[in-house]
Design a protein around this motif. Structure first.
Motif, PDB file in Angstrom:
ATOM      1  N   PHE A 184       0.816  -1.210   0.000  1.00  0.00           N
ATOM      2  CA  PHE A 184       0.000   0.000   0.000  1.00  0.00           C
ATOM      3  C   PHE A 184       0.859   1.273   0.000  1.00  0.00           C
ATOM      4  O   PHE A 184       0.405   2.338   0.386  1.00  0.00           O
ATOM      5  CB  PHE A 184      -0.952  -0.007   1.195  1.00  0.00           C
ATOM      6  N   ASP A 185       2.110   1.149  -0.431  1.00  0.00           N
ATOM      7  CA  ASP A 185       3.056   2.263  -0.556  1.00  0.00           C
ATOM      8  C   ASP A 185       3.234   3.031   0.749  1.00  0.00           C
ATOM      9  O   ASP A 185       3.282   4.261   0.770  1.00  0.00           O
ATOM     10  CB  ASP A 185       2.625   3.229  -1.663  1.00  0.00           C
ATOM     11  N   TYR A 186       3.337   2.302   1.841  1.00  0.00           N
ATOM     12  CA  TYR A 186       3.598   2.946   3.120  1.00  0.00           C
ATOM     13  C   TYR A 186       4.783   2.253   3.766  1.00  0.00           C
ATOM     14  O   TYR A 186       4.754   1.057   4.056  1.00  0.00           O
ATOM     15  CB  TYR A 186       2.368   2.877   4.038  1.00  0.00           C
ATOM     16  N   ASN A 187       5.844   3.013   3.962  1.00  0.00           N
ATOM     17  CA  ASN A 187       7.050   2.471   4.566  1.00  0.00           C
ATOM     18  C   ASN A 187       6.901   2.517   6.081  1.00  0.00           C
ATOM     19  O   ASN A 187       6.696   3.579   6.656  1.00  0.00           O
ATOM     20  CB  ASN A 187       8.272   3.270   4.112  1.00  0.00           C
ATOM     21  N   ILE A 188       7.009   1.373   6.715  1.00  0.00           N
ATOM     22  CA  ILE A 188       6.822   1.265   8.159  1.00  0.00           C
ATOM     23  C   ILE A 188       7.989   0.481   8.738  1.00  0.00           C
ATOM     24  O   ILE A 188       8.586  -0.358   8.071  1.00  0.00           O
ATOM     25  CB  ILE A 188       5.471   0.576   8.464  1.00  0.00           C
ATOM     26  N   SER A 189       8.308   0.759   9.969  1.00  0.00           N
ATOM     27  CA  SER A 189       9.384   0.038  10.641  1.00  0.00           C
ATOM     28  C   SER A 189       8.924  -1.375  10.986  1.00  0.00           C
ATOM     29  O   SER A 189       7.815  -1.579  11.487  1.00  0.00           O
ATOM     30  CB  SER A 189       9.777   0.780  11.919  1.00  0.00           C
ATOM     31  N   PHE A 190       9.789  -2.348  10.736  1.00  0.00           N
ATOM     32  CA  PHE A 190       9.448  -3.728  11.076  1.00  0.00           C
ATOM     33  C   PHE A 190       9.309  -3.892  12.583  1.00  0.00           C
ATOM     34  O   PHE A 190       8.523  -4.710  13.050  1.00  0.00           O
ATOM     35  CB  PHE A 190      10.510  -4.679  10.516  1.00  0.00           C
TER      36      PHE A 190
ATOM     37  N   ILE B 292     -12.323  -7.182  15.400  1.00  0.00           N
ATOM     38  CA  ILE B 292     -11.421  -6.999  16.539  1.00  0.00           C
ATOM     39  C   ILE B 292     -10.010  -6.739  16.040  1.00  0.00           C
ATOM     40  O   ILE B 292      -9.347  -5.786  16.473  1.00  0.00           O
ATOM     41  CB  ILE B 292     -11.441  -8.243  17.458  1.00  0.00           C
ATOM     42  N   ARG B 293      -9.542  -7.602  15.131  1.00  0.00           N
ATOM     43  CA  ARG B 293      -8.185  -7.453  14.597  1.00  0.00           C
ATOM     44  C   ARG B 293      -8.003  -6.086  13.940  1.00  0.00           C
ATOM     45  O   ARG B 293      -7.017  -5.386  14.190  1.00  0.00           O
ATOM     46  CB  ARG B 293      -7.910  -8.584  13.597  1.00  0.00           C
ATOM     47  N   GLU B 294      -8.972  -5.683  13.129  1.00  0.00           N
ATOM     48  CA  GLU B 294      -8.859  -4.415  12.411  1.00  0.00           C
ATOM     49  C   GLU B 294      -8.907  -3.235  13.386  1.00  0.00           C
ATOM     50  O   GLU B 294      -8.156  -2.267  13.237  1.00  0.00           O
ATOM     51  CB  GLU B 294      -9.968  -4.296  11.370  1.00  0.00           C
ATOM     52  N   THR B 295      -9.785  -3.311  14.377  1.00  0.00           N
ATOM     53  CA  THR B 295      -9.887  -2.228  15.354  1.00  0.00           C
ATOM     54  C   THR B 295      -8.601  -2.075  16.148  1.00  0.00           C
ATOM     55  O   THR B 295      -8.109  -0.955  16.358  1.00  0.00           O
ATOM     56  CB  THR B 295     -11.063  -2.481  16.313  1.00  0.00           C
ATOM     57  N   VAL B 296      -8.039  -3.197  16.589  1.00  0.00           N
ATOM     58  CA  VAL B 296      -6.785  -3.142  17.344  1.00  0.00           C
ATOM     59  C   VAL B 296      -5.656  -2.621  16.464  1.00  0.00           C
ATOM     60  O   VAL B 296      -4.834  -1.804  16.905  1.00  0.00           O
ATOM     61  CB  VAL B 296      -6.441  -4.528  17.933  1.00  0.00           C
ATOM     62  N   MET B 297      -5.620  -3.067  15.215  1.00  0.00           N
ATOM     63  CA  MET B 297      -4.567  -2.591  14.315  1.00  0.00           C
ATOM     64  C   MET B 297      -4.695  -1.098  14.063  1.00  0.00           C
ATOM     65  O   MET B 297      -3.703  -0.367  14.134  1.00  0.00           O
ATOM     66  CB  MET B 297      -4.598  -3.378  12.995  1.00  0.00           C
ATOM     67  N   VAL B 298      -5.909  -0.629  13.780  1.00  0.00           N
ATOM     68  CA  VAL B 298      -6.101   0.799  13.517  1.00  0.00           C
ATOM     69  C   VAL B 298      -5.740   1.610  14.755  1.00  0.00           C
ATOM     70  O   VAL B 298      -4.988   2.592  14.672  1.00  0.00           O
ATOM     71  CB  VAL B 298      -7.556   1.086  13.078  1.00  0.00           C
ATOM     72  N   GLY B 299      -6.250   1.201  15.908  1.00  0.00           N
ATOM     73  CA  GLY B 299      -5.975   1.955  17.132  1.00  0.00           C
ATOM     74  C   GLY B 299      -4.508   1.953  17.517  1.00  0.00           C
ATOM     75  O   GLY B 299      -3.955   2.981  17.907  1.00  0.00           O
ATOM     76  N   SER B 300      -3.867   0.809  17.381  1.00  0.00           N
ATOM     77  CA  SER B 300      -2.456   0.714  17.760  1.00  0.00           C
ATOM     78  C   SER B 300      -1.551   1.467  16.799  1.00  0.00           C
ATOM     79  O   SER B 300      -0.627   2.170  17.220  1.00  0.00           O
ATOM     80  CB  SER B 300      -2.034  -0.752  17.829  1.00  0.00           C
ATOM     81  N   PHE B 301      -1.806   1.306  15.503  1.00  0.00           N
ATOM     82  CA  PHE B 301      -0.964   2.015  14.539  1.00  0.00           C
ATOM     83  C   PHE B 301      -1.241   3.511  14.560  1.00  0.00           C
ATOM     84  O   PHE B 301      -0.352   4.307  14.253  1.00  0.00           O
ATOM     85  CB  PHE B 301      -1.156   1.441  13.127  1.00  0.00           C
ATOM     86  N   LEU B 302      -2.441   3.897  14.926  1.00  0.00           N
ATOM     87  CA  LEU B 302      -2.772   5.322  15.026  1.00  0.00           C
ATOM     88  C   LEU B 302      -1.955   6.008  16.117  1.00  0.00           C
ATOM     89  O   LEU B 302      -1.630   7.193  16.013  1.00  0.00           O
ATOM     90  CB  LEU B 302      -4.268   5.488  15.289  1.00  0.00           C
ATOM     91  N   LEU B 303      -1.601   5.247  17.163  1.00  0.00           N
ATOM     92  CA  LEU B 303      -0.734   5.796  18.206  1.00  0.00           C
ATOM     93  C   LEU B 303       0.633   6.198  17.666  1.00  0.00           C
ATOM     94  O   LEU B 303       1.320   7.033  18.247  1.00  0.00           O
ATOM     95  CB  LEU B 303      -0.545   4.779  19.336  1.00  0.00           C
ATOM     96  N   PHE B 304       1.024   5.601  16.550  1.00  0.00           N
ATOM     97  CA  PHE B 304       2.321   5.883  15.936  1.00  0.00           C
ATOM     98  C   PHE B 304       2.166   6.681  14.649  1.00  0.00           C
ATOM     99  O   PHE B 304       3.026   6.629  13.768  1.00  0.00           O
ATOM    100  CB  PHE B 304       3.065   4.569  15.671  1.00  0.00           C
TER     101      PHE B 304
END
Length: 135
Positions: A45-51, A76-88
């Motif tokens: 998705f053309d987004y560089n993220i730290s491993f 649940i998985r999507e909500t946790v991913m969105v919320g957690s990655f949003l913190l960063f």
């Protein structure tokens, strides 16, 4: 009596360090593969993220999606991913797309095993006895 049998089974299981080591290694390798898949989905998705960020967020998402409060962890998985990655400061659109794509990939890759299980004769699923069955 059944409690004693269960206790003896688990004692035999935990006394065999070879089995425990194999389980740990297989689990670590499979989870590392999951983390690599999520990392490459972000790159897709053309987004560089730290491993390392993947290593931080995904175990939490996988544990939460394993809770028996939804069908196959959807939502649940999507909500946790969105919320957690949003913190960063990862955009929610990207993490939502990665979460949904990951879930769809999980279903697609699980289908062959499900078909094999459903359509093979039941006789192929006979369980052989091992030394731990005799408790």
């Amino acid at each position: 009596k059944i409690i004693i049998e269960i206790k003896n089974y688990w004692e035999n299981f935990f006394c065999n360090l070879k089995i425990i080591l194999k389980i740990i290694i297989i689990t670590l390798v499979s989870h590392f593969c999951i983390f690599c898949i999520v990392y490459y989905l972000f790159l897709t998705f053309d987004y560089n993220i730290s491993f390392l960020l993947i290593l931080y967020v995904m175990p939490i998402a996988l544990i939460m999606s394993a809770l028996p409060i939804s069908v196959a962890g959807w939502g649940i998985r999507e909500t946790v991913m969105v919320g957690s990655f949003l913190l960063f400061q990862i955009p929610s659109e990207i993490s939502t797309a990665v979460g949904i794509t990951f879930g769809l990939m999980h279903i697609i890759f699980s289908l062959p095993g499900g078909f094999i299980f459903l359509f093979l004769k039941k006789s192929k699923f006979t369980v052989t006895k091992n030394k731990y069955d005799e408790i």
